[in-house]
Design a protein around this motif. Structure first.
Motif, PDB file in Angstrom:
ATOM      1  N   ILE A 181       1.993 -37.659  18.795  1.00 20.19           N
ATOM      2  CA  ILE A 181       0.915 -36.702  19.046  1.00 20.19           C
ATOM      3  C   ILE A 181       0.231 -37.098  20.356  1.00 20.19           C
ATOM      4  O   ILE A 181      -0.440 -38.127  20.435  1.00 20.19           O
ATOM      5  N   THR A 186      -7.762 -33.310  19.002  1.00 22.05           N
ATOM      6  CA  THR A 186      -6.986 -32.559  18.011  1.00 22.05           C
ATOM      7  C   THR A 186      -7.440 -32.904  16.609  1.00 22.05           C
ATOM      8  O   THR A 186      -7.687 -34.076  16.293  1.00 22.05           O
ATOM      9  N   VAL A 188      -6.192 -33.068  12.882  1.00 23.63           N
ATOM     10  CA  VAL A 188      -4.885 -33.150  12.229  1.00 23.63           C
ATOM     11  C   VAL A 188      -5.041 -33.053  10.712  1.00 23.63           C
ATOM     12  O   VAL A 188      -5.660 -33.909  10.079  1.00 23.63           O
ATOM     13  N   ILE A 225      -3.388 -29.353  14.374  1.00 22.65           N
ATOM     14  CA  ILE A 225      -1.994 -29.712  14.114  1.00 22.65           C
ATOM     15  C   ILE A 225      -1.891 -30.022  12.624  1.00 22.65           C
ATOM     16  O   ILE A 225      -2.776 -30.661  12.046  1.00 22.65           O
ATOM     17  N   ARG A 254       4.137 -29.013  11.863  1.00 22.16           N
ATOM     18  CA  ARG A 254       5.239 -29.843  12.344  1.00 22.16           C
ATOM     19  C   ARG A 254       5.881 -30.509  11.122  1.00 22.16           C
ATOM     20  O   ARG A 254       5.325 -31.438  10.546  1.00 22.16           O
TER      21      ARG A 254
END
Length: 358
Positions: A181, A186, A188, A225, A254
């Motif tokens: 990453i 971000t 997560v 994410i 992902r």
């Protein structure tokens, strides 16, 4: 390992225990617990014999100093387990798996002891009939103990545990670098869950719907994410890659590399992955226990889970519990003729919102 070997002449033990479950190297809650419990029993003078109905073939060499016996005869290896009890002079047999599929265990195994998950309510009369025949029942949580008590069945409970020398907080930035990453600022989300049921037991689709709804209601949110540690296209499970695409989550989710599925991640790598999360999202319909919940908590990561079964007592006060739709006539009957609840998608979205903004 062949089952045609002689009984040792002397084994200085207090009790000889047959543990019927999966092989200890299987990367699941059953495999991990089998390994962690059985590897410790000899330290206290007990001799365990692992009767593995899944994960070991005759001729295999177990990497442990305890016998791992291939149980292949009879449904779920029950005929093999009964034979091992006679061959090795077993004092106590412990079943550690989904007990509703093992109706003969309390009939054929000495001092049959159940240490297994209960994740439904309103089991069939037939299932509870053979459950009452166990010499001893040990549940995995207080919820299970209460469900059994409501049926007039006495039990104890012992929570699962995790290795806190492995599952522990580490530097989040370093963890994210290790898993690739590179984006800054971000948020997560993470999900660690099996995908091996045609029934969406782990609530994958409900969580994806909730994430889509949250993003639609908050269009300025662009920095999420979602690390999704599961096999997205397991033929035994849900077509998660296709479902993710349908909900427009391709740029967020992902999935794990499917090539990892055959061996799974070493626990140290799994702990590193979990330390990347800001929040672990696991809104299963039900859990017998929920090892990833405890593992992420040991890494200092809060959870969003469904307010049902074991999840309530594991998460309450340490994360978010979404509302349940499963009460009264709204409970769903599953293929084992028992009933389960479902998490409220809108409330999952509310929990996601609260976790993100707070």
């Amino acid at each position: 390992m062949s089952n045609n070997f002689d009984k040792p002449k002397q084994v200085p033990t207090k009790l000889r225990i047959l543990w019927h479950s999966v092989a200890p190297w299987i990367a699941s809650g059953y495999g991990k617990t089998t390994r962690e419990v059985c590897a410790r029993l000899p330290k206290y003078g007990f001799q365990p014999f692992i009767s593995a109905y899944y994960g070991v073939e005759p001729g295999g060499i177990p990497p442990y100093h305890i016998p791992v016996l291939p149980s292949k005869d009879g449904p779920f290896g029950m005929a093999s387990a009964a034979q091992y009890c006679k061959q090795w002079g077993i004092d106590v047999g412990i079943l550690f798996t989904d007990w509703w599929a093992f109706s003969d265990f309390p009939k054929t195994i000495p001092r049959a002891t159940l240490y297994g998950p209960m994740d439904h309510i309103n089991y069939s009369e037939e299932t509870m009939g053979f459950t009452r025949k166990y010499h001893k029942i040990i549940g995995l949580c207080k919820w299970q103990q209460k469900c059994l008590a409501d049926l007039g069945i006495d039990s104890d409970y012992i929570y699962h545990g995790v290795n806190v020398n492995v599952f522990k907080p580490i530097d989040k930035e370093e963890a994210r670098k290790k898993v690739g990453i590179t984006e800054e600022d971000t948020f997560v989300f993470g999900t660690v869950a099996a995908n091996s049921d045609k029934e969406d037991r782990k609530g994958h689709t409900r969580s994806m719907k909730a994430m889509r709804y949250f993003l639609d209601q908050n269009p300025d949110v662009k920095n999420i994410i979602w690390l999704y540690h599961t096999v997205p296209n397991d033929p035994k499970g849900m077509p998660l890659a296709s479902i993710s695409h349908k909900f427009g989550l391709d740029n967020i989710i992902r999935f794990m590399d499917p090539r990892t599925a055959s061996t799974m991640l070493p626990e140290e790598d799994l702990a590193t992955l979990m330390n990347c999360f800001d929040v672990h999202l696991l809104c299963s319909k039900r859990e017998g226990f929920g090892m990833p919940i405890l593992e992420t908590q040991a890494c200092g990561i809060p959870n969003i889970c469904h307010d049902f079964s074991s999840m309530t007592e594991l998460v309450q006060g340490h994360g978010w519990l979404c509302k349940s739709l499963g009460y009264g006539l709204n409970l769903e009957t599953t293929p084992i003729n028992a009933e389960t609840a479902s998490p409220d998608v809108y409330d999952i979205a509310n929990c996601i919102k609260d976790a993100y903004f707070n």
